[in-house]
Write a protein that holds these residues in place. Structure first.
Motif, short mmCIF file in Angstrom:
data_model
loop_
_atom_site.label_atom_id
_atom_site.label_comp_id
_atom_site.label_asym_id
_atom_site.label_seq_id
_atom_site.Cartn_x
_atom_site.Cartn_y
_atom_site.Cartn_z
N TRP A 45 0.85 -1.19 0.00
CA TRP A 45 0.00 0.00 0.00
C TRP A 45 0.89 1.24 0.00
O TRP A 45 1.79 1.37 0.84
CB TRP A 45 -0.91 0.05 1.22
CG TRP A 45 -2.18 -0.71 1.04
CD1 TRP A 45 -2.52 -1.91 1.60
CD2 TRP A 45 -3.31 -0.33 0.25
NE1 TRP A 45 -3.78 -2.29 1.20
CE2 TRP A 45 -4.28 -1.35 0.38
CE3 TRP A 45 -3.60 0.78 -0.55
CZ2 TRP A 45 -5.51 -1.28 -0.27
CZ3 TRP A 45 -4.81 0.84 -1.20
CH2 TRP A 45 -5.76 -0.18 -1.06
N TYR A 46 0.61 2.15 -0.95
CA TYR A 46 1.30 3.44 -1.06
C TYR A 46 0.25 4.55 -0.97
O TYR A 46 -0.92 4.36 -1.29
CB TYR A 46 1.98 3.58 -2.42
CG TYR A 46 3.07 2.60 -2.73
CD1 TYR A 46 2.79 1.37 -3.33
CD2 TYR A 46 4.41 2.92 -2.48
CE1 TYR A 46 3.82 0.48 -3.64
CE2 TYR A 46 5.43 2.03 -2.80
CZ TYR A 46 5.12 0.82 -3.39
OH TYR A 46 6.13 -0.07 -3.70
N ARG A 47 0.73 5.73 -0.61
CA ARG A 47 -0.07 6.92 -0.83
C ARG A 47 0.72 7.88 -1.69
O ARG A 47 1.96 7.89 -1.65
CB ARG A 47 -0.54 7.59 0.47
CG ARG A 47 0.52 8.14 1.36
CD ARG A 47 -0.09 8.84 2.59
NE ARG A 47 -0.61 10.17 2.28
CZ ARG A 47 -1.23 10.96 3.16
NH1 ARG A 47 -1.42 10.55 4.40
NH2 ARG A 47 -1.67 12.16 2.81
N GLN A 48 -0.01 8.67 -2.49
CA GLN A 48 0.62 9.59 -3.42
C GLN A 48 0.07 10.98 -3.21
O GLN A 48 -1.15 11.20 -3.28
CB GLN A 48 0.37 9.15 -4.86
CG GLN A 48 1.10 9.99 -5.90
CD GLN A 48 0.89 9.48 -7.31
OE1 GLN A 48 -0.14 8.90 -7.63
NE2 GLN A 48 1.89 9.68 -8.17
N LEU A 93 5.22 9.08 -4.32
CA LEU A 93 4.67 7.86 -3.73
C LEU A 93 5.46 7.46 -2.50
O LEU A 93 6.70 7.43 -2.55
CB LEU A 93 4.72 6.70 -4.72
CG LEU A 93 3.57 6.60 -5.70
CD1 LEU A 93 3.92 7.32 -6.98
CD2 LEU A 93 3.25 5.15 -5.97
N ARG A 94 4.76 7.15 -1.44
CA ARG A 94 5.40 6.72 -0.21
C ARG A 94 4.75 5.43 0.26
O ARG A 94 3.53 5.30 0.24
CB ARG A 94 5.29 7.80 0.86
CG ARG A 94 6.05 9.08 0.53
CD ARG A 94 5.82 10.16 1.58
NE ARG A 94 4.46 10.65 1.55
CZ ARG A 94 3.93 11.42 2.49
NH1 ARG A 94 4.64 11.76 3.56
NH2 ARG A 94 2.67 11.84 2.38
N LEU A 95 5.59 4.50 0.72
CA LEU A 95 5.13 3.18 1.13
C LEU A 95 4.56 3.24 2.55
O LEU A 95 5.23 3.70 3.48
CB LEU A 95 6.29 2.18 1.07
CG LEU A 95 5.97 0.75 1.45
CD1 LEU A 95 5.00 0.12 0.45
CD2 LEU A 95 7.26 -0.07 1.53
N GLY A 102 6.12 0.33 6.33
CA GLY A 102 6.87 1.06 5.33
C GLY A 102 7.40 2.35 5.91
O GLY A 102 7.75 2.42 7.09
N TYR A 153 -4.61 6.64 -2.78
CA TYR A 153 -4.04 5.41 -2.23
C TYR A 153 -3.91 4.37 -3.35
O TYR A 153 -4.87 4.08 -4.07
CB TYR A 153 -4.91 4.88 -1.10
CG TYR A 153 -4.82 5.75 0.13
CD1 TYR A 153 -5.65 6.85 0.29
CD2 TYR A 153 -3.86 5.50 1.11
CE1 TYR A 153 -5.54 7.67 1.39
CE2 TYR A 153 -3.75 6.32 2.22
CZ TYR A 153 -4.58 7.40 2.35
OH TYR A 153 -4.45 8.22 3.45
N THR A 176 10.59 -3.65 -1.77
CA THR A 176 10.05 -2.29 -1.67
C THR A 176 10.74 -1.37 -2.67
O THR A 176 11.91 -1.54 -2.99
CB THR A 176 10.20 -1.73 -0.27
OG1 THR A 176 11.58 -1.71 0.07
CG2 THR A 176 9.45 -2.58 0.73
N THR A 224 11.63 2.64 -4.02
CA THR A 224 11.76 4.07 -3.75
C THR A 224 11.56 4.80 -5.06
O THR A 224 12.26 4.51 -6.05
CB THR A 224 13.15 4.40 -3.17
OG1 THR A 224 13.35 3.66 -1.97
CG2 THR A 224 13.25 5.89 -2.88
#
Lengths: 112, 111
Positions: free
Chosen positions: A34-37, A43-45, A58, A89, B98, B100
């Motif tokens: 799951w990421y949010r942007q 994008l961050r995990l 994350g 998301y 993961t 980046t």
């Protein structure tokens, strides 16, 4: 073709509500993410899972939890939604370690 | 901590031009690098995956190269078309699968 689906394209919730975002993949992938942007932040995990009932934090797990009871399904839970969780998301999956990631269409969540 | 930078942040070209998008990363200890395309309001579409042992990958009009030692990758798009207009993201994997991500290059191809 790999297919990753997300339960909603758009969602509007109120502050303090409990929110569930669902993600399903149909290719028997081991890993789910799951990421949010957010504009300017990229994008961050948030969380990922490498097996059923397994999860790892994350970069930004605060305020979120996850659940993976079945291999194909990975849920993101906002225990008490806040306005700073308004975001896009994105869910993703991959076959195994360091394999290509495939993304779902995204859920645009607005918290009022 | 790994940092991924994409230059330029935005690019506007006329149809038919060949173009290059750049991606750099600070830690060369990567497993692979992936290029994605994102249309406005949509999810990410995987374009190319380059393993750390590879130098390049090709798919149709797209060619991605990787120079791990210098921390750079390029995405070459040949004979650009208006349908190529989108944001292009690169991402590197360092372990546990993961990724980046860079912040992307927004491409506009005019007819």
């Amino acid at each position: 073709d790999v297919k990753v689906t997300q339960s909603s394209r758009y969602l509007v919730k109120r502050t303090g509500e409990k929110v569930f975002l669902e993600c399903v993949q149909d290719m028997d992938h081991e890993n789910m993410f799951w990421y949010r942007q957010d504009p300017g932040l990229g994008l961050r995990l948030i969380y990922f899972s490498y097996d059923v009932k397994m999860k790892e934090k994350g970069d930004i797990p605060e305020g979120y939890s996850v659940s993976r009871e079945k291999k194909e399904r990975f849920s993101l839970i906002l225990e008490s939604a806040s306005t700073n969780q308004t975001s896009m998301y994105l869910c993703a999956s991959s076959l195994g370690s360091n394999n290509e990631q495939f993304f779902g269409p995204g859920t645009r969540l607005t918290v009022l | 901590k790994q940092e991924v930078t994409q230059i330029p942040a935005a690019l506007s070209v006329p149809e038919g031009e060949n173009l290059v998008l750049n991606c750099s990363f600070t830690d060369s200890a990567i497993y692979n690098l992936q290029w994605f395309r994102q249309d406005p309001g949509k999810g990410l579409t995987s374009l190319l995956l380059i393993q750390s042992s590879q130098r390049e990958q090709t798919s149709g009009r797209l060619n991605a190269s990787l120079d791990k030692s210098s921390g750079r990758s390029t995405l070459y798009i040949a004979a650009s078309q208006p349908g190529d207009s989108a944001t292009y993201l690169c991402a590197v994997s360092q372990g546990y699968s993961t990724l980046t991500f860079g912040k992307g290059t927004m491409l506009l191809v005019s007819p």
